[in-house]
Enzyme design. Sequence first.
Site, PDB file in Angstrom:
ATOM      1  N   TRP A  99       0.854  -1.110   0.243  1.00  0.00           N
ATOM      2  CA  TRP A  99       0.124  -0.212  -0.083  1.00  0.00           C
ATOM      3  C   TRP A  99       0.893   1.519   0.422  1.00  0.00           C
ATOM      4  O   TRP A  99       0.769   1.908  -1.218  1.00  0.00           O
ATOM      5  CB  TRP A  99      -1.077  -0.055   1.220  1.00  0.00           C
ATOM      6  CG  TRP A  99      -1.895  -0.898   0.886  1.00  0.00           C
ATOM      7  CD1 TRP A  99      -1.968  -2.296   2.270  1.00  0.00           C
ATOM      8  CD2 TRP A  99      -3.347  -1.322   0.175  1.00  0.00           C
ATOM      9  NE1 TRP A  99      -2.895  -2.984   1.757  1.00  0.00           N
ATOM     10  CE2 TRP A  99      -3.353  -3.067   0.528  1.00  0.00           C
ATOM     11  CE3 TRP A  99      -3.519  -1.096  -0.681  1.00  0.00           C
ATOM     12  CZ2 TRP A  99      -4.681  -3.721  -0.187  1.00  0.00           C
ATOM     13  CZ3 TRP A  99      -4.181  -1.580  -1.459  1.00  0.00           C
ATOM     14  CH2 TRP A  99      -4.978  -2.454  -1.149  1.00  0.00           C
ATOM     15  N   ASP A 166      -1.691   6.954   6.111  1.00  0.00           N
ATOM     16  CA  ASP A 166      -3.016   6.161   5.566  1.00  0.00           C
ATOM     17  C   ASP A 166      -3.082   4.929   7.060  1.00  0.00           C
ATOM     18  O   ASP A 166      -1.444   3.812   7.020  1.00  0.00           O
ATOM     19  CB  ASP A 166      -2.171   5.095   4.682  1.00  0.00           C
ATOM     20  CG  ASP A 166      -3.192   3.578   4.296  1.00  0.00           C
ATOM     21  OD1 ASP A 166      -3.997   3.866   4.844  1.00  0.00           O
ATOM     22  OD2 ASP A 166      -2.947   3.424   2.977  1.00  0.00           O
ATOM     23  N   LYS A 190     -11.211  -1.977   7.212  1.00  0.00           N
ATOM     24  CA  LYS A 190     -11.207  -3.107   8.539  1.00  0.00           C
ATOM     25  C   LYS A 190     -11.000  -3.067  10.011  1.00  0.00           C
ATOM     26  O   LYS A 190     -11.398  -3.530   9.903  1.00  0.00           O
ATOM     27  CB  LYS A 190      -9.112  -2.818   7.910  1.00  0.00           C
ATOM     28  CG  LYS A 190      -9.070  -2.061   6.130  1.00  0.00           C
ATOM     29  CD  LYS A 190      -8.841  -3.278   5.754  1.00  0.00           C
ATOM     30  CE  LYS A 190      -8.345  -3.575   3.838  1.00  0.00           C
ATOM     31  NZ  LYS A 190      -7.570  -2.586   4.375  1.00  0.00           N
TER      32      LYS A 190
HETATM   33  C1  LIG Z   1      -6.846  -1.999   2.189  1.00  0.00           C
HETATM   34  C2  LIG Z   1      -5.744  -0.563   2.697  1.00  0.00           C
HETATM   35  C3  LIG Z   1      -5.774   0.024   1.105  1.00  0.00           C
HETATM   36  C4  LIG Z   1      -7.343  -0.558   0.137  1.00  0.00           C
HETATM   37  O1  LIG Z   1      -7.948  -0.141   0.365  1.00  0.00           O
HETATM   38  P1  LIG Z   1      -9.513   0.778  -0.431  1.00  0.00           P
HETATM   39  O2  LIG Z   1     -10.240   0.813   0.514  1.00  0.00           O
HETATM   40  O3  LIG Z   1      -9.610  -1.426  -1.326  1.00  0.00           O
HETATM   41  O4  LIG Z   1      -8.995   1.466  -1.599  1.00  0.00           O
HETATM   42  C5  LIG Z   1      -5.021   0.782   1.321  1.00  0.00           C
HETATM   43  N1  LIG Z   1      -3.842   1.142   2.610  1.00  0.00           N
HETATM   44  C6  LIG Z   1      -3.705   0.139   3.423  1.00  0.00           C
HETATM   45  C7  LIG Z   1      -3.240   0.068   4.685  1.00  0.00           C
HETATM   46  C8  LIG Z   1      -5.117  -0.742   3.559  1.00  0.00           C
HETATM   47  O5  LIG Z   1      -4.817  -1.835   4.727  1.00  0.00           O
END
Ligand SMILES: *Cc1c(COP(=O)(O)O)cnc(C)c1O
Length: 355
Positions: A99, A166, A190
């Site tokens: 990511w 993030d 998540k």
């Molecule tokens: C799942 C995830 C993403 C991507 O998320 P989307 O909502 O599917 O775009 C980005 N960063 C992290 C740390 C993730 O776990």
Amino acid sequence: MKKYNFNAGPSMLPREVIEKTAQQCLDFNGSGLSLMEISHRAKDFQPVVDEAVALIKELLQIPEGYSVIFLGGGASLEFCMIPYNFLIKKAAYLNTGTWAKKAMKEAKLFGEVVEVASSADANYTFIPKGWEVPADADYLHITTNNTIYGTEIRKDLDVPVRLIADMSSDIFSRPIDVAKYDAIYAGAQKNLAMAGVTLVILKDDTLGKAPRQIPTMLDYRTHVDKGSMFNTPPVVPIYSALETLRWIKKNGGVEAMDKLAQQRADILYSEIDRNKLFRGTVETEDRSVMNICFVMNDEYAELEKPFFEYATSKGMVGIKGHRSVGGFRASCYNAQTIEGVEALVQAMKEFEAQH
Ligand SMILES: *Cc1c(COP(=O)(O)O)cnc(C)c1O
């Protein structure tokens, strides 16, 4: 048979969050209409957004001068919105996984990108240490929890530039010092809500500095100015986030979530370290308490599929590791129970006894 949900995302939510959201989908606040079929501008829906924002500010103790907004597009859209809005000349990125790398790729469209460190050569099995951030970088971007590889930066870093993070897979699992950040974003699926909404926390006075024209929908100011109501927001996902936030508050807030996360992780990592069949995949000091990755020890490699089948027969769901790591990954977000983790540990012990 009782199922234990270890899915990495979308993932387990508290049962009461699902039930209450389902109830509102049938009959929103006794109106006789579904949450799905009312205007987002209806007088009944605005309080949902207002309460969710207020709870986020309360739970994370967000200081004055920050805005909280809900967007569509997932965390992946933020990979480009962040540099679009924040990158003036140069941005620094810490490359700790898939990511992080994707975020960095988008930033390169907008200016100079410095990779301050990377653990890519070691398949991201640790968080790089001892790196330096160029003092003239506009921000340092980090991924606090690496969902795929199972490493985590579980503290708020001290660096000489502003932080952008993030936090898709560990937000609300611990207290955060929000004042250190210009922006925090998290796809909801998540640790917060059903899929379809992204939470973004922004420091107001850092917006509007980037020297470029930004399309309206990609400009954070649009959504801050309109309180997430510039266009139709994802109303059902936002409602489910509200119910999760109420649940977190009722259960002791992020401090309690932190304690539980540590407890779950201690139980599972202790077993991984004790059990002759398994080993962890990452440096001990960087182990994630959210996504717990492990593989078969080399001499038991052929037991991977049999263990997967055995654990499945005992009710475990979603424990297959990501293809870039292999083995197993038990995701233990806020809704995960000690009981669920103990059931997995029990299956590991029983399987060891059979071999
Ligand atoms: C799942 C995830 C993403 C991507 O998320 P989307 O909502 O599917 O775009 C980005 N960063 C992290 C740390 C993730 O776990």
